[in-house]
Design a protein around this motif. Sequence first.
Motif, PDB file in Angstrom:
ATOM      1  N   MET A  58      84.474  41.641  -0.552  1.00 41.97           N
ATOM      2  CA  MET A  58      85.672  41.045  -0.007  1.00 41.97           C
ATOM      3  C   MET A  58      86.889  41.646  -0.674  1.00 41.97           C
ATOM      4  SD  MET A  58      85.279  37.779   1.679  1.00 41.97           S
ATOM      5  CE  MET A  58      83.788  37.143   2.332  1.00 41.97           C
ATOM      6  N   HIS A  59      87.953  41.761   0.097  1.00 40.15           N
ATOM      7  CA  HIS A  59      89.188  42.319  -0.410  1.00 40.15           C
ATOM      8  C   HIS A  59      90.179  41.206  -0.663  1.00 40.15           C
ATOM      9  CE1 HIS A  59      87.949  46.382   0.477  1.00 40.15           C
ATOM     10  NE2 HIS A  59      87.513  45.952   1.649  1.00 40.15           N
ATOM     11  N   THR A  60      91.025  41.416  -1.652  1.00 41.07           N
ATOM     12  CA  THR A  60      92.104  40.490  -1.920  1.00 41.07           C
ATOM     13  C   THR A  60      93.399  41.228  -1.668  1.00 41.07           C
ATOM     14  OG1 THR A  60      90.754  39.483  -3.614  1.00 41.07           O
ATOM     15  CG2 THR A  60      93.067  38.911  -3.617  1.00 41.07           C
ATOM     16  N   ILE A  61      94.324  40.577  -1.011  1.00 40.01           N
ATOM     17  CA  ILE A  61      95.577  41.189  -0.625  1.00 40.01           C
ATOM     18  C   ILE A  61      96.671  40.660  -1.546  1.00 40.01           C
ATOM     19  CG2 ILE A  61      97.179  41.505   1.280  1.00 40.01           C
ATOM     20  CD1 ILE A  61      94.602  42.419   2.284  1.00 40.01           C
ATOM     21  N   PRO A  62      97.614  41.497  -1.985  1.00 41.56           N
ATOM     22  CA  PRO A  62      98.711  41.018  -2.830  1.00 41.56           C
ATOM     23  C   PRO A  62      99.521  39.943  -2.139  1.00 41.56           C
ATOM     24  CG  PRO A  62      98.713  43.418  -2.688  1.00 41.56           C
ATOM     25  CD  PRO A  62      97.682  42.921  -1.737  1.00 41.56           C
ATOM     26  N   GLY A  65     106.408  35.179   7.042  1.00 38.59           N
ATOM     27  CA  GLY A  65     106.543  36.112   8.140  1.00 38.59           C
ATOM     28  C   GLY A  65     106.194  37.539   7.765  1.00 38.59           C
ATOM     29  N   ASN A  66     105.975  37.796   6.492  1.00 37.06           N
ATOM     30  CA  ASN A  66     105.565  39.124   6.071  1.00 37.06           C
ATOM     31  C   ASN A  66     104.107  39.305   6.476  1.00 37.06           C
ATOM     32  OD1 ASN A  66     105.057  41.525   4.714  1.00 37.06           O
ATOM     33  ND2 ASN A  66     106.339  40.946   2.977  1.00 37.06           N
ATOM     34  N   ASN A  67     103.695  40.544   6.752  1.00 38.04           N
ATOM     35  CA  ASN A  67     102.341  40.802   7.213  1.00 38.04           C
ATOM     36  C   ASN A  67     101.337  40.944   6.086  1.00 38.04           C
ATOM     37  OD1 ASN A  67     102.985  40.663   9.886  1.00 38.04           O
ATOM     38  ND2 ASN A  67     103.370  42.831  10.088  1.00 38.04           N
ATOM     39  N   VAL A  68     101.656  40.444   4.911  1.00 44.31           N
ATOM     40  CA  VAL A  68     100.738  40.477   3.784  1.00 44.31           C
ATOM     41  C   VAL A  68     100.152  39.087   3.628  1.00 44.31           C
ATOM     42  CG1 VAL A  68     100.504  40.945   1.332  1.00 44.31           C
ATOM     43  CG2 VAL A  68     102.079  42.282   2.694  1.00 44.31           C
ATOM     44  N   ILE A  69      98.861  39.032   3.377  1.00 46.89           N
ATOM     45  CA  ILE A  69      98.156  37.762   3.320  1.00 46.89           C
ATOM     46  C   ILE A  69      98.084  37.267   1.886  1.00 46.89           C
ATOM     47  CG2 ILE A  69      95.945  36.670   3.829  1.00 46.89           C
ATOM     48  CD1 ILE A  69      95.737  38.838   6.019  1.00 46.89           C
ATOM     49  N   ASN A  70      98.153  35.983   1.704  1.00 43.77           N
ATOM     50  CA  ASN A  70      98.131  35.364   0.385  1.00 43.77           C
ATOM     51  C   ASN A  70      96.900  35.790  -0.393  1.00 43.77           C
ATOM     52  OD1 ASN A  70      98.041  33.647  -1.822  1.00 43.77           O
ATOM     53  ND2 ASN A  70      98.742  31.878  -0.648  1.00 43.77           N
ATOM     54  N   GLU A  71      97.101  36.178  -1.661  1.00 41.56           N
ATOM     55  CA  GLU A  71      95.995  36.673  -2.467  1.00 41.56           C
ATOM     56  C   GLU A  71      94.968  35.592  -2.792  1.00 41.56           C
ATOM     57  OE1 GLU A  71      97.178  38.148  -6.227  1.00 41.56           O
ATOM     58  OE2 GLU A  71      98.229  36.337  -6.792  1.00 41.56           O
ATOM     59  N   LEU A  72      95.321  34.328  -2.630  1.00 42.66           N
ATOM     60  CA  LEU A  72      94.374  33.255  -2.925  1.00 42.66           C
ATOM     61  C   LEU A  72      93.292  33.146  -1.862  1.00 42.66           C
ATOM     62  CD1 LEU A  72      96.865  30.542  -4.167  1.00 42.66           C
ATOM     63  CD2 LEU A  72      95.499  32.131  -5.533  1.00 42.66           C
ATOM     64  N   ALA A  73      93.559  33.646  -0.695  1.00 40.65           N
ATOM     65  CA  ALA A  73      92.583  33.580   0.394  1.00 40.65           C
ATOM     66  C   ALA A  73      91.660  34.796   0.330  1.00 40.65           C
ATOM     67  CB  ALA A  73      93.295  33.541   1.739  1.00 40.65           C
ATOM     68  N   THR A  74      90.386  34.565   0.477  1.00 41.71           N
ATOM     69  CA  THR A  74      89.461  35.687   0.593  1.00 41.71           C
ATOM     70  C   THR A  74      89.383  36.003   2.074  1.00 41.71           C
ATOM     71  OG1 THR A  74      87.613  34.155   0.686  1.00 41.71           O
ATOM     72  CG2 THR A  74      88.128  35.102  -1.455  1.00 41.71           C
ATOM     73  N   TYR A  75      89.886  37.155   2.409  1.00 37.64           N
ATOM     74  CA  TYR A  75      90.081  37.506   3.812  1.00 37.64           C
ATOM     75  C   TYR A  75      89.482  38.876   4.045  1.00 37.64           C
ATOM     76  CZ  TYR A  75      92.696  39.108   7.904  1.00 37.64           C
ATOM     77  OH  TYR A  75      93.055  39.618   9.120  1.00 37.64           O
ATOM     78  N   ASP A  76      88.530  38.941   4.936  1.00 31.95           N
ATOM     79  CA  ASP A  76      87.971  40.230   5.316  1.00 31.95           C
ATOM     80  C   ASP A  76      87.736  40.204   6.819  1.00 31.95           C
ATOM     81  OD1 ASP A  76      86.859  42.696   5.501  1.00 31.95           O
ATOM     82  OD2 ASP A  76      85.088  42.247   4.309  1.00 31.95           O
ATOM     83  N   PRO A  77      88.592  40.854   7.587  1.00 36.88           N
ATOM     84  CA  PRO A  77      88.467  40.824   9.042  1.00 36.88           C
ATOM     85  C   PRO A  77      87.351  41.718   9.575  1.00 36.88           C
ATOM     86  CG  PRO A  77      90.268  42.246   8.432  1.00 36.88           C
ATOM     87  CD  PRO A  77      89.769  41.600   7.154  1.00 36.88           C
TER      88      PRO A  77
END
Length: 105
Positions: free
Chosen positions: A1-5, A11-23
Motif C-alpha cells: 500500500m502507498h501513503t500519499i503526503p 480541494g487539492n488532489n493529494v490524499i490524506n496520508e492517514l488513509a491507506t489508499y491504493d486504487p
Amino acid sequence: MHTIPATSAPGNNVINELATYDPNPLLDSLIEKLHLKNDAALARALEVAPPVVSKIRHHHMPVGASLLVRMQETSHLTVRELRALMGDHRAKFRTGDYYLKQKNG
C-alpha cells in the motif's frame, strides 16, 4: 500500500496520508470484471478520458464521488465494495470538520 503526503488545503488532489489508499486493486478488479484489456478500455467503459485513469492509478488524483458512482453503474458492484477494493473500509464517509468550521466560523 502507498501513503500519499498530506496537505491542509481542501480541494487539492493529494490524499490524506492517514488513509491507506491504493486504487490499483480497484482498477484491476474493474478491468477483470468487465473483461477489458487495459486502462484505456476501462476509460472508454467509464466514459472518462484515459489520463483520468492514469492519474488515479499513479496516485495523482483520487477517485471522486461521480467516478465512483459511474464505476458502480458500469460494474454493478456496490459503492461499498468498490471503496473496499481500494482500501477504504469505513462504515461512513465524512469530509471532516474543516468545511463545518468554514460555514460556522
